[in-house]
Design a protein around this motif. Structure first.
Motif, PDB file in Angstrom:
ATOM      1  N   CYS A 200       0.171  -3.189   1.837  1.00 11.34           N
ATOM      2  CA  CYS A 200       0.984  -3.618   0.500  1.00 11.34           C
ATOM      3  C   CYS A 200       2.356  -3.830   0.803  1.00 11.34           C
ATOM      4  N   VAL A 207      -3.286  -0.778   1.933  1.00 14.38           N
ATOM      5  CA  VAL A 207      -3.474   0.060   0.351  1.00 14.38           C
ATOM      6  C   VAL A 207      -4.396   1.112   0.487  1.00 14.38           C
ATOM      7  N   PRO A 210      -5.308   1.008  -4.656  1.00 18.39           N
ATOM      8  CA  PRO A 210      -4.786  -0.422  -4.832  1.00 18.39           C
ATOM      9  C   PRO A 210      -5.962  -1.291  -6.506  1.00 18.39           C
ATOM     10  N   PHE A 219      -1.467  -4.543  -4.757  1.00 15.14           N
ATOM     11  CA  PHE A 219      -0.283  -2.436  -4.029  1.00 15.14           C
ATOM     12  C   PHE A 219      -1.239  -1.537  -4.646  1.00 15.14           C
ATOM     13  N   CYS A 220      -0.542  -0.666  -3.794  1.00 13.18           N
ATOM     14  CA  CYS A 220      -0.638   0.385  -4.257  1.00 13.18           C
ATOM     15  C   CYS A 220      -0.272   0.886  -5.871  1.00 13.18           C
TER      16      CYS A 220
END
Ligand SMILES: [Zn+2]
Ligand SMILES: [Zn+2]
Ligand SMILES: [Zn+2]
Length: 304
Positions: A200, A207, A210, A219-220
């Motif tokens: 991320c 991540v 995600p 991204f998380c």
């Protein structure tokens, strides 16, 4: 064997049973078009190819979504249980469909690459090469689909069940966390390797929970929410259309973000402790944010 023959063989293989409603790159026809280009140029080439690519991308994501949804929708825990309990036949059918979908996207992606190369050769141009960037910008670059990463994770989640069926056309997924950064690798039949970075870019860690934004960046959930300035409990759908991806700065990429449940399950299974830590942290953040939110509501209601 020449690619044209391989592709024809693929088209007449067992994909027909699974993908009868999905279109493919019209490789043979496009090749003919290019041949006639030597005398008279057909200016429809790119618009046709663009339409084919977007049809394929659309078919692929809806089929992959459907396949994966079937098994995750009822909740992660039950999903894992169900995999263990489910009949061997169901499992085999699921894995088989996953394999066919991966093959579908790989074969068509290679067909597009080959035909674009031919285009540039015939026209002595770089338009074919430029078209690739255009596909990326339109989010129909087939091998960049988040659903391909999801299918890869789905495949790896079945690992250990000894069902890794593969054919000459499909690629091979592997997962490497020992390197300096976590990557999922897809090895294609033509010995090309594609790497999907699972770091991320906000928290610089693997991540967790995600999401893939429409631009393809992962991204998380927590990190994506903070990048879009929304509360975690509100979710990414509530992000403003002006919110931009922290990596590529593209706007409007949050509304159709894909929740990567298979990838999350993969991380959970391979890195239990890490996953648990992140879960606790995410919950704590959620509680903190909702408390702040309600405090703010109360202040505005009471007026001080
Ligand atoms: Zn031409
Ligand atoms: Zn993050
Ligand atoms: Zn992006």
């Amino acid at each position: 064997m020449k690619f044209g023959e391989t592709f024809t063989e693929y088209l007449h293989g067992d994909q027909e049973r699974f993908l009868d409603k999905c279109s493919h790159v019209e490789y043979k026809r496009l090749k003919k078009v290019l041949k006639s280009c030597r005398t008279l140029c057909d200016h429809m080439f790119f618009s046709e190819l663009m339409k084919e690519a977007s049809d394929i991308a659309g078919c692929f994501s809806s089929r992959a979504r459907h396949l994966l949804h079937l098994h995750v929708a009822s909740g992660m825990q039950r999903y894992v249980l169900r995999i263990r309990q489910c009949f061997k036949n169901d499992q085999t059918a699921m894995i088989e469909e996953g394999r066919v979908l991966i093959e579908y996207i790989i074969m068509n992606a290679i067909a597009i690459r080959k035909i674009l190369k031919k285009y540039d050769k015939v026209h002595k141009s770089v338009n074919g090469k430029n078209f690739k960037s255009k596909m990326r910008a339109e989010h129909i670059e087939l091998l960049q689909s988040p659903w391909l990463i999801e299918l890869g994770a789905f495949y790896l989640n079945f690992n250990g069940l000894n069902c890794g069926a593969s054919s000459e056309f499909s690629g091979h997924f592997s997962f490497d966390f020992n390197a300096s950064r976590p990557v999922m690798t897809l090895a294609l039949p033509s010995s090309i390797k594609l790497e999907y970075d699972l770091t991320c870019a906000v928290c610089l860690d693997l991540v967790f929970n995600p999401y893939a934004l429409s631009c393809g960046h992962l991204f998380c959930k927590l990190c994506a929410c903070s990048a879009a300035s929304v509360m975690v409990f509100e979710g990414l759908k509530s992000a403003s259309p002006d919110s931009k991806c922290p990596i590529c700065r593209e706007a409007g990429v949050y509304a159709k973000a894909v929740h990567m449940l298979e990838l999350d399950l993969l991380v959970k299974r391979r890195f239990k402790e890490y996953w648990k830590e992140r879960l606790i942290a995410e919950r704590a953040e959620m509680v903190k944010q909702s408390k702040e939110y309600w405090d703010l509501q109360t202040i505005s209601a009471v007026g001080y």
